[in-house]
Design a protein around this motif. Sequence first.
Motif, short mmCIF file in Angstrom:
data_model
loop_
_atom_site.label_atom_id
_atom_site.label_comp_id
_atom_site.label_asym_id
_atom_site.label_seq_id
_atom_site.Cartn_x
_atom_site.Cartn_y
_atom_site.Cartn_z
N PHE A 51 0.71 -1.22 -0.09
CA PHE A 51 0.02 0.04 0.07
C PHE A 51 0.86 1.20 -0.10
O PHE A 51 0.36 2.40 0.58
CB PHE A 51 -0.90 -0.23 1.14
N HIS A 52 2.11 1.31 -0.46
CA HIS A 52 3.00 2.43 -0.71
C HIS A 52 2.70 3.10 0.76
O HIS A 52 2.65 4.61 0.81
CB HIS A 52 2.26 3.36 -1.54
N ALA A 53 3.02 2.45 1.90
CA ALA A 53 3.07 2.95 3.40
C ALA A 53 4.34 2.88 3.93
O ALA A 53 5.36 2.48 3.23
CB ALA A 53 1.92 2.36 3.93
N ASP A 54 4.55 3.46 5.14
CA ASP A 54 5.91 3.49 5.80
C ASP A 54 5.87 2.19 6.83
O ASP A 54 6.96 1.81 7.00
CB ASP A 54 5.91 4.80 6.61
N TRP A 55 4.65 2.02 7.35
CA TRP A 55 4.82 0.86 8.36
C TRP A 55 3.51 0.28 8.67
O TRP A 55 2.49 0.93 8.33
CB TRP A 55 5.67 1.18 9.56
N ALA A 56 3.27 -0.81 9.31
CA ALA A 56 2.20 -1.56 9.67
C ALA A 56 2.21 -2.08 11.17
O ALA A 56 3.43 -2.50 11.30
CB ALA A 56 1.79 -2.48 8.54
N VAL A 57 0.99 -2.41 11.94
CA VAL A 57 1.20 -2.93 12.94
C VAL A 57 0.10 -4.06 13.06
O VAL A 57 -1.20 -3.40 12.43
CB VAL A 57 1.40 -2.29 14.19
N ALA A 58 -0.27 -4.86 13.95
CA ALA A 58 -1.40 -5.52 14.31
C ALA A 58 -1.48 -5.67 15.82
O ALA A 58 -0.47 -5.82 16.53
CB ALA A 58 -1.36 -6.98 13.66
N GLY A 59 -2.52 -5.17 16.30
CA GLY A 59 -2.97 -5.27 17.81
C GLY A 59 -4.42 -5.32 18.12
O GLY A 59 -5.27 -5.36 17.46
N ARG A 60 -4.65 -5.61 19.48
CA ARG A 60 -5.73 -5.72 20.33
C ARG A 60 -5.98 -4.48 21.12
O ARG A 60 -5.12 -3.94 21.75
CB ARG A 60 -5.82 -6.90 20.69
N GLY A 61 -7.26 -3.92 21.20
CA GLY A 61 -7.33 -3.06 22.17
C GLY A 61 -7.23 -1.47 22.00
O GLY A 61 -7.60 -0.80 22.77
N GLY A 62 -7.06 -1.32 20.84
CA GLY A 62 -6.80 0.11 20.19
C GLY A 62 -5.67 0.79 20.77
O GLY A 62 -5.03 0.27 21.81
N ARG A 63 -5.11 1.66 20.09
CA ARG A 63 -4.21 2.87 20.71
C ARG A 63 -2.77 1.65 20.63
O ARG A 63 -1.97 2.13 21.71
CB ARG A 63 -4.24 3.44 21.78
N GLY A 64 -2.55 0.79 19.97
CA GLY A 64 -1.45 -0.05 20.01
C GLY A 64 -1.29 -0.97 21.21
O GLY A 64 -0.20 -1.49 21.22
N ARG A 65 -2.34 -0.87 22.10
CA ARG A 65 -2.08 -1.93 23.31
C ARG A 65 -2.12 -3.43 22.82
O ARG A 65 -2.90 -3.75 21.89
CB ARG A 65 -3.13 -1.48 24.32
N GLN A 66 -1.37 -4.23 23.43
CA GLN A 66 -1.27 -5.66 23.12
C GLN A 66 -0.92 -5.74 21.71
O GLN A 66 -1.36 -6.35 20.74
CB GLN A 66 -2.48 -6.37 23.29
N LEU A 67 0.29 -5.14 21.11
CA LEU A 67 0.59 -5.24 19.75
C LEU A 67 1.10 -6.75 19.39
O LEU A 67 1.96 -7.19 20.14
CB LEU A 67 1.88 -4.29 19.64
N VAL A 68 0.82 -7.30 18.36
CA VAL A 68 1.16 -8.77 18.20
C VAL A 68 2.11 -8.81 17.36
O VAL A 68 2.95 -9.45 17.38
CB VAL A 68 -0.10 -9.27 17.54
N HIS A 69 2.20 -7.78 16.18
CA HIS A 69 3.57 -7.96 15.45
C HIS A 69 3.69 -6.45 14.89
O HIS A 69 2.68 -5.70 14.60
CB HIS A 69 3.08 -8.83 14.19
N THR A 70 4.93 -6.21 14.64
CA THR A 70 5.07 -4.68 14.04
C THR A 70 6.04 -4.96 12.78
O THR A 70 7.04 -5.78 12.93
CB THR A 70 5.61 -3.77 15.11
N SER A 71 6.01 -4.20 11.78
CA SER A 71 6.79 -4.03 10.46
C SER A 71 8.00 -3.33 10.74
O SER A 71 8.00 -2.66 11.98
CB SER A 71 6.05 -3.52 9.28
N TRP A 72 8.79 -3.47 9.92
CA TRP A 72 10.13 -2.72 10.11
C TRP A 72 9.59 -1.17 10.05
O TRP A 72 8.80 -0.88 9.09
CB TRP A 72 11.14 -3.00 8.69
N ARG A 73 10.32 -0.24 10.56
CA ARG A 73 10.20 1.24 10.53
C ARG A 73 8.79 1.57 11.33
O ARG A 73 8.46 2.58 11.58
CB ARG A 73 10.11 1.83 9.10
N ALA A 74 8.32 0.78 12.11
CA ALA A 74 7.08 0.89 13.00
C ALA A 74 7.39 1.69 14.22
O ALA A 74 8.56 0.98 14.90
CB ALA A 74 6.28 -0.40 13.19
N PRO A 75 7.05 2.65 14.52
CA PRO A 75 7.54 3.48 15.64
C PRO A 75 7.23 2.65 17.15
O PRO A 75 6.37 1.79 17.05
CB PRO A 75 6.60 4.67 15.85
N GLU A 76 7.90 2.84 18.27
CA GLU A 76 7.54 2.40 19.67
C GLU A 76 6.31 3.07 19.91
O GLU A 76 6.49 4.17 20.22
CB GLU A 76 8.95 2.36 20.51
N GLY A 77 5.27 2.40 20.45
CA GLY A 77 4.09 3.00 21.10
C GLY A 77 3.55 3.76 20.07
O GLY A 77 3.21 5.05 20.41
#
Length: 218
Positions: A113-139
């Motif tokens: 999708f010509h984007a910078d990063w992606a994550v998968a998580g539960r609970g909204g606002r990044g809580r309980q992140l399951v996986h993060t791609s390269w370049r994804a920020p912390e929190g």
Amino acid sequence: MLYRLRVSLPDRPGSLARVTQLLGAAGADVMQMTVLERLGGRAVDEFTVEWVGERDVAALVAPLERSTGVRIEGCWAAGEVPGSAPELDVLGQVARDPGRAVATLIDAAPTLFHADWAVAGRGGRGRQLVHTSWRAPEGPALPALTPMRPLAFAYEGDPSGHGAAAPIGASWLTLYVVRHQGPAFHRSELERLGRIVDVVLGVLGERGAARAVGGVAP
């Protein structure tokens, strides 16, 4: 370097030819064009162009901005080589290693999708992140979403950032894709995101999908 240009133009004969002519005159090599929308006498097209050298990208869009009836909706770096089939690569990896299906999908989403990063998580606002791609920020500053279908959102961590969110099965797991340059995610991109997630889950099958998103133990 490859760039993605999203252009709104009058939906009439000659408009598309004029845009491609201006891009060529600016020194860009048009490698791919996709029609995103045709509505109300206007069309929204995306161009993938090769822009050689270290020139300011403003020189690429300036001639289009001066053209009557043409609006530039976004210009950003492209991560996908035209003519490739990244969706098929993702499905192949999922089929070979079903246990990493979610990780594979998240790792591939920025390129798809010509984007910078992606994550998968539960609970909204990044809580309980399951996986993060390269370049994804912390929190990452993600909205508290549990979407029933893919939707676009403004990324709170960057005034110019845009995101898309999609549910991954019936697991309360959400896929977030964010780009810091370029326009908001178009509805055709959201539809494509939903189809890719559905196909990945379809390849896994019901039980495999449940395992991949943490629904049952392997």
